[in-house]
Structures are given as structure tokens and as C-alpha cells.
Enzyme design. Structure first.
Site, PDB file in Angstrom:
ATOM      1  N   ASP A  18     -12.034  15.195 -47.242  1.00 46.10           N
ATOM      2  CA  ASP A  18     -11.126  15.451 -46.135  1.00 46.10           C
ATOM      3  C   ASP A  18     -11.923  16.296 -45.135  1.00 46.10           C
ATOM      4  OD1 ASP A  18      -8.567  15.945 -44.788  1.00 46.10           O
ATOM      5  OD2 ASP A  18      -8.777  17.973 -45.581  1.00 46.10           O
ATOM      6  N   ASP A  20     -10.492  18.612 -42.091  1.00 46.87           N
ATOM      7  CA  ASP A  20      -9.907  19.909 -41.753  1.00 46.87           C
ATOM      8  C   ASP A  20      -9.479  20.648 -43.021  1.00 46.87           C
ATOM      9  OD1 ASP A  20      -8.553  22.023 -40.572  1.00 46.87           O
ATOM     10  OD2 ASP A  20      -6.726  20.859 -40.330  1.00 46.87           O
ATOM     11  N   ASN A 133      -9.100  12.979 -33.989  1.00 44.89           N
ATOM     12  CA  ASN A 133     -10.248  13.658 -33.372  1.00 44.89           C
ATOM     13  C   ASN A 133     -11.394  13.863 -34.367  1.00 44.89           C
ATOM     14  OD1 ASN A 133      -9.050  14.376 -30.677  1.00 44.89           O
ATOM     15  ND2 ASN A 133      -7.570  15.410 -31.995  1.00 44.89           N
ATOM     16  N   ASP A 185      -7.736  19.749 -49.099  1.00 41.58           N
ATOM     17  CA  ASP A 185      -7.076  21.064 -49.065  1.00 41.58           C
ATOM     18  C   ASP A 185      -5.557  20.923 -48.973  1.00 41.58           C
ATOM     19  OD1 ASP A 185      -7.280  20.090 -46.343  1.00 41.58           O
ATOM     20  OD2 ASP A 185      -6.439  22.029 -45.757  1.00 41.58           O
TER      21      ASP A 185
HETATM   22  P1  B16 Z   1      -4.941  15.033 -34.831  1.00 40.72           P
HETATM   23  P2  B16 Z   1      -7.347  16.373 -42.099  1.00 40.72           P
HETATM   24  C1  B16 Z   1      -5.437  16.676 -40.246  1.00 40.72           C
HETATM   25  O1  B16 Z   1      -6.796  16.651 -40.586  1.00 40.72           O
HETATM   26  C2  B16 Z   1      -4.975  18.114 -40.069  1.00 40.72           C
HETATM   27  O2  B16 Z   1      -5.037  18.813 -41.308  1.00 40.72           O
HETATM   28  C3  B16 Z   1      -3.533  18.128 -39.585  1.00 40.72           C
HETATM   29  O3  B16 Z   1      -3.091  19.452 -39.401  1.00 40.72           O
HETATM   30  C4  B16 Z   1      -3.452  17.331 -38.278  1.00 40.72           C
HETATM   31  O4  B16 Z   1      -2.106  17.300 -37.803  1.00 40.72           O
HETATM   32  C5  B16 Z   1      -3.961  15.917 -38.521  1.00 40.72           C
HETATM   33  O5  B16 Z   1      -5.300  15.976 -39.008  1.00 40.72           O
HETATM   34  C6  B16 Z   1      -3.912  15.065 -37.276  1.00 40.72           C
HETATM   35  O6  B16 Z   1      -4.822  15.560 -36.336  1.00 40.72           O
HETATM   36  O7  B16 Z   1      -3.777  15.543 -34.066  1.00 40.72           O
HETATM   37  O8  B16 Z   1      -6.281  15.608 -34.376  1.00 40.72           O
HETATM   38  O9  B16 Z   1      -4.985  13.525 -34.895  1.00 40.72           O
HETATM   39  O10 B16 Z   1      -6.988  17.584 -42.907  1.00 40.72           O
HETATM   40  O11 B16 Z   1      -6.708  15.086 -42.608  1.00 40.72           O
HETATM   41  O12 B16 Z   1      -8.834  16.237 -41.880  1.00 40.72           O
HETATM   42 MG    MG Z   2      -7.211  18.837 -44.633  1.00 45.07          MG
END
Ligand code: B16
Ligand code: MG
Length: 237
Positions: A18, A20, A133, A185
Site C-alpha cells: 500500500d 499512504d 494521486n 496500514d
Molecule cells: P486520492 P492508500 C488512500 O491511499 C488514502 O489512505 C486515503 O486516505 C485516500 O482517501 C485514498 O488513498 C484516495 O486518495 O483522493 O488521492 O485518490 O492508503 O490506498 O495508498
Molecule cells: Mg494506506
């Protein structure tokens, strides 16, 4: 170390990370951006709600924020589809503005070493992130060409806890799900991995992974501890 812990990665051929909360900590930036938008709209938004957004898609995140605001604080204002879209876009613009400051220094301690550990032993390494992103973040961290496969939020229909994201990674790698391990996480991401039949590795405190189907096969407080475990079990090079 328990015997089960020692052999948890025995038949694994690929490790899916993963992004974030595992490779870097952009969750603070997500929280700051949601908070800014919520304050502007006078939507109540607290830390408990913010914690629920880990690994969850942008749309699902806003749904959770509005649901919690209603249930916990009696926030009754409703938004049209157009307005809902605008709120998501506004939050994303705030988030992307802050990504400007991300550098390789924002890699979580131990994260790159863990990835290198597996790469140097011939494992496939991949990223499965809900974030649209994700590729930009990997670029800012200067590891965009590091992985065999990257699947991000632009390539999935169903948000975690659905298993789609990790199943897609496995498909693209050409490796069956039971030979993949997922490092996550978020409880929602652990559920995705468990449902896909993969070995789930949780990063974070134990109380995060308590619910049914969110129980991890292995768990470490942080990536540094995961690295120490890897050196302990001494997988062959
Ligand atoms: P975006 P991961 C997730 O990343 C984040 O943990 C989550 O908080 C966020 O809302 C989601 O990506 C979408 O992100 O708005 O940038 O498309 O933990 O899956 O790497
Ligand atoms: Mg994550």
C-alpha cells in the site's frame, strides 16, 4: 518468534505495498485537506472520523465525513451531486498543492529497505493504492520505476475493503493470489487482502485490526519493525 510467524512468508512470490501509511505518510496531508474543505463548509470533522478514511477512496471518504457529521453532530445540510463533486475536487486541489513539498525524505523509516530486501531476493514488488494521486506521490519520492506493477485509484471500480485492487495487481504480475502478501496500514486494506486470499501484513497498532476479516497474518508497529523481522527470519538471498 512463533513458528507460524517464522513461516508466514514461506510460499510468497510477490509483495504488494500500500502507499499512504506504508511507504510514506501522506495521511496527514489528506486529513489537512479534508479539514480545510470541511471548515469552509462548516462540516464537523474530528480525528475519529479522519482515522476511518485510511485506505478509503475519495468518494467514500466524503460519504463517511457527511454521515459522521450527521450522526455525531446533527449536521443536516445536504449536497447535490454537483456540489458533492465540487467538495471532492476542492479537497483534492488542497491535497495536491501540499504534494509539492514531498521529497524522498518523506519515505517512512525502513520502507525503502523493506522493498529492497524483497527485490534483492527475486520477489516481485508492486503497489496497490486507492489514491488517484499514487503515481505522482511515487514520482515525488523518486521510486516511480521501482515496482514491477502499480495499480492505483484510477484503475479500480470498487474501493477497499473490496479485493479488486490487489486481485488486479496479482493478475498483472501473473502470480496467483495465495502467493502474494500485502503490506497495509488500513483495516479496509487488510480486509481486501484477506478476502483475496493473500497473506496480510498490518502496519500499525493492534487495536486497528480487530474486526472480523480484518485480522492480520503478521503485524508490526511500523516498517522498521517489519525490516527487523525480515532480517530475523533470514529469507534466502
Ligand atoms: P486520492 P492508500 C488512500 O491511499 C488514502 O489512505 C486515503 O486516505 C485516500 O482517501 C485514498 O488513498 C484516495 O486518495 O483522493 O488521492 O485518490 O492508503 O490506498 O495508498
Ligand atoms: Mg494506506
Amino acid at each position: 518468534m512463533g513458528i507460524l510467524m517464522k513461516f508466514a512468508l514461506k510460499n510468497i512470490k510477490a509483495i504488494i505495498f500500500d502507499l499512504d501509511g506504508v511507504i510514506t505518510d501522506t495521511s496527514d496531508l489528506h486529513t489537512k485537506a479534508w479539514k480545510k474543505m470541511a471548515d469552509e463548509e462548516k462540516i464537523p470533522f474530528d480525528n475519529e472520523t479522519s482515522e476511518k478514511l485510511r485506505g478509503v477512496s475519495r468518494q467514500k471518504s466524503l460519504e463517511i465525513i457527511l454521515e459522521d457529521a450527521k450522526n455525531k453532530y446533527g449536521f443536516t445540510k445536504t449536497f447535490t451531486d454537483e456540489q458533492f463533486k465540487e467538495l471532492m475536487e476542492r479537497k483534492n486541489n488542497y491535497y495536491v498543492e501540499n504534494l509539492y513539498f514531498i521529497t524522498p525524505k518523506n519515505l517512512l523509516e525502513g520502507a525503502k529497505d523493506v522493498i529492497d530486501f524483497f527485490k534483492s531476493r527475486g520477489y516481485k514488488v508492486a503497489v496497490g493504492s486507492s489514491s488517484k494521486n499514487a503515481r505522482l506521490v511515487l514520482k515525488k519520492l523518486e521510486i516511480e520505476n521501482y515496482f514491477d506493477v502499480v495499480i492505483d485509484g484510477t484503475e479500480i471500480v470498487y474501493s477497499k475493503p473490496h479485493p479488486e485492487i490487489f486481485q488486479k495487481v496479482a493478475d498483472k504480475l501473473g502470480i496467483s493470489c495465495e502467493k502474494c502478501a500485502v503490506v497495509e496500514d488500513a483495516a479496509s486494506g487488510i480486509e481486501s487482502a484477506n478476502t483475496a486470499g493473500m497473506v496480510s501484513i498490518g502496519i500499525g497498532q493492534e487495536d486497528r485490526f480487530k474486526k472480523e476479516n480484518q485480522i492480520t497474518k503478521l503485524r508490526f508497529d511500523n516498517m522498521k519493525d517489519f525490516l527487523i523481522y525480515l532480517y530475523d527470519i533470514s529469507l534466502p538471498k
